[in-house]
Design a protein around this motif. Structure first.
Motif, mmCIF file in Angstrom:
data_model
loop_
_atom_site.group_PDB
_atom_site.id
_atom_site.type_symbol
_atom_site.label_atom_id
_atom_site.label_comp_id
_atom_site.label_asym_id
_atom_site.label_seq_id
_atom_site.Cartn_x
_atom_site.Cartn_y
_atom_site.Cartn_z
ATOM 1 N N LEU A 288 0.759 -1.178 0.013
ATOM 2 C CA LEU A 288 0.182 0.129 0.224
ATOM 3 C C LEU A 288 0.814 1.296 0.066
ATOM 4 O O LEU A 288 0.568 2.254 -0.852
ATOM 5 N N VAL A 289 1.751 1.341 0.932
ATOM 6 C CA VAL A 289 2.527 2.384 1.222
ATOM 7 C C VAL A 289 3.924 2.492 1.150
ATOM 8 O O VAL A 289 4.712 3.471 1.741
ATOM 9 N N GLY A 290 4.505 1.341 0.836
ATOM 10 C CA GLY A 290 6.014 1.050 0.889
ATOM 11 C C GLY A 290 6.740 1.620 -0.145
ATOM 12 O O GLY A 290 6.226 1.965 -1.061
ATOM 13 N N THR A 291 7.895 0.961 -0.164
ATOM 14 C CA THR A 291 8.691 1.179 -1.222
ATOM 15 C C THR A 291 8.268 0.643 -2.605
ATOM 16 O O THR A 291 7.604 -0.621 -2.328
ATOM 17 N N GLY A 292 9.048 0.681 -3.634
ATOM 18 C CA GLY A 292 8.684 -0.065 -4.903
ATOM 19 C C GLY A 292 7.406 0.411 -5.346
ATOM 20 O O GLY A 292 7.044 1.609 -5.120
ATOM 21 N N VAL A 293 6.670 -0.548 -6.221
ATOM 22 C CA VAL A 293 5.646 -0.062 -6.975
ATOM 23 C C VAL A 293 4.463 -0.446 -5.966
ATOM 24 O O VAL A 293 3.876 -1.380 -5.994
ATOM 25 N N SER A 294 4.258 0.557 -5.261
ATOM 26 C CA SER A 294 2.939 0.610 -4.156
ATOM 27 C C SER A 294 1.770 1.181 -4.986
ATOM 28 O O SER A 294 1.691 1.926 -5.736
ATOM 29 N N ALA A 295 0.687 0.906 -3.974
ATOM 30 C CA ALA A 295 -0.810 1.710 -4.660
ATOM 31 C C ALA A 295 -0.582 3.072 -4.329
ATOM 32 O O ALA A 295 -1.104 3.839 -5.349
#
Length: 386
Positions: A288-295
């Protein structure tokens, strides 16, 4: 002079790859008398039935051996199958079948689990198109073909329930499973490194393939938003016509440009506040809100494109999109148009182990203790003889 007919390549392959005890069983049965048997093939977990590769291989073997097998396909291709339910009953000569079990199980278990994963992913994001990108994660051509087949089966099952499903794949060799003559794709990160800039890579591709839709990776330099907008401004006609897409493939070691934990939470608060107010595991929170391709990253990209006047530019997302990540994206209503994924390949390989037991000998029901659930139900019909 030796006038023996040399074994065929298929026969030699079977003899070499099958378990020795099955080869020896074949020799014992040939010596002491054949019986007509029925095997029940099943998995220990729920799956989507994907038996075609196994059945076609068995048909080829039967043809070469001058025999025939009968198949009672109890769960047709693309249908949901519960744990322990026989997928197929295979009937024929024990002499002809006993050495085939090792290989025919290889051809059904992984396909069924991968099909189930693909099915779940497509249903989780029914309005999103999927692109199969499994090839680089496969152990050779046979697995590559099997995983593409599985994705097509799971996709077809999901489409029956209203999902868009898989619209293609990333290579020509397995494109036929998706009803297309060739694979899809534009550029890897290597082309951007070669070009020296994201915009220049897009220019090179467009010059080489002027009639192809353009999908541009935007994470190479860590300037996802900046480079996406620069490409849109360079190709305003493609952007306006819906033939330009930006692909987010940011690795998990950093946030997308302009995001950090606070900004990521803020992005979801603006668009899907409920998604972050429910209890989440650490993995779900990262999606949801982390690193990488999050929402949050996808929402941030959509905000930037729309604010700059590019509402028709599509967002392609890749990087770790398996069943769980797709479910989280759905909960966050992430505005993704296409998901590129190879993560329908089973994570837990032990789940893919298919099993077969003989359940009839010369028409008499008989199976080892504990596997009585595999016996045919009354009125079961034999069909699809080979």
């Amino acid at each position: 002079m030796d006038d023996k007919v040399p074994p065929s390549a298929l026969a030699g392959d079977i003899a070499a790859r099958t378990d020795v005890y099955f080869n020896r069983t074949r020799q014992v049965v040939a010596r002491f008398g054949d019986k007509r048997v029925t095997y029940a093939v099943f998995l220990r977990r729920p799956v989507i039935a994907a038996p075609r590769l196994m059945l076609e291989w068995l048909q080829d073997v039967a043809t070469e051996r001058g025999t025939s097998f009968e198949f009672d396909v109890t769960h047709p291709e693309g249908s949901w199958t519960g744990a322990g339910e026989p997928l197929v009953y295979i009937t024929g000569s024990l002499t002809q079948l006993s050495d085939l079990e090792t290989i025919f199980l290889q051809k059904i278990g992984p396909a069924c689990v991968a099909a189930h994963n693909a099915y779940q992913m497509c249903l989780a994001l029914p309005g999103v198109s999927f692109l199969a990108m499994e090839a680089r994660h496969c152990a050779g051509a046979e697995m590559q073909d099997m995983m593409a087949y599985a994705a097509s089966v799971g996709s077809a099952a999901a489409r029956k329930e209203g999902a868009k499903g898989f619209v293609g794949n990333a290579n020509d060799g397995t494109a036929h499973w998706f009803g297309t003559p060739r694979g899809r794709g534009t550029m890897p990160h290597a082309l951007i490194g070669y070009a020296g800039s994201t915009v220049r890579a897009a220019e090179m591709f467009h010059e080489a393939f002027p009639h192809e839709p353009l999908t541009v990776l935007v994470d190479y330099f860590g300037r996802e938003i900046t480079d996406a907008l620069a490409v849109c401004r360079r190709f305003p006609e493609l952007a306006a016509s819906g033939n330009l897409s930006v692909r987010l493939d940011t690795h998990g070691g950093r946030f997308v440009e302009g995001l950090d934990p606070a900004e990521s939470y803020a992005a979801l608060e603006r668009h899907a506040p409920g998604a972050i107010r429910r209890y989440r595991s650490d993995t779900e929170l990262r999606y949801l809100v982390g690193t990488g391709v999050s929402a949050a990253a996808i929402w941030r990209m959509r905000e930037a494109l729309d604010a700059a006047g590019f509402p028709r530019v599509k967002i392609v997302a890749s990087s770790g999109f398996g069943v769980d990540k797709c479910r989280v994206m759905a909960d966050a209503r992430a505005p993704v148009d296409v998901v590129g994924t190879g993560s329908f390949i089973p994570d837990v390989w032990t789940e893919t182990y298919a099993t077969a037991d003989i359940v009839e000998y010369d028409g008499v029901p008989m199976v080892k203790v504990g596997r009585e659930f595999l016996l045919r139900r009354n009125g079961a019909r034999k069909k699809n003889g080979g």
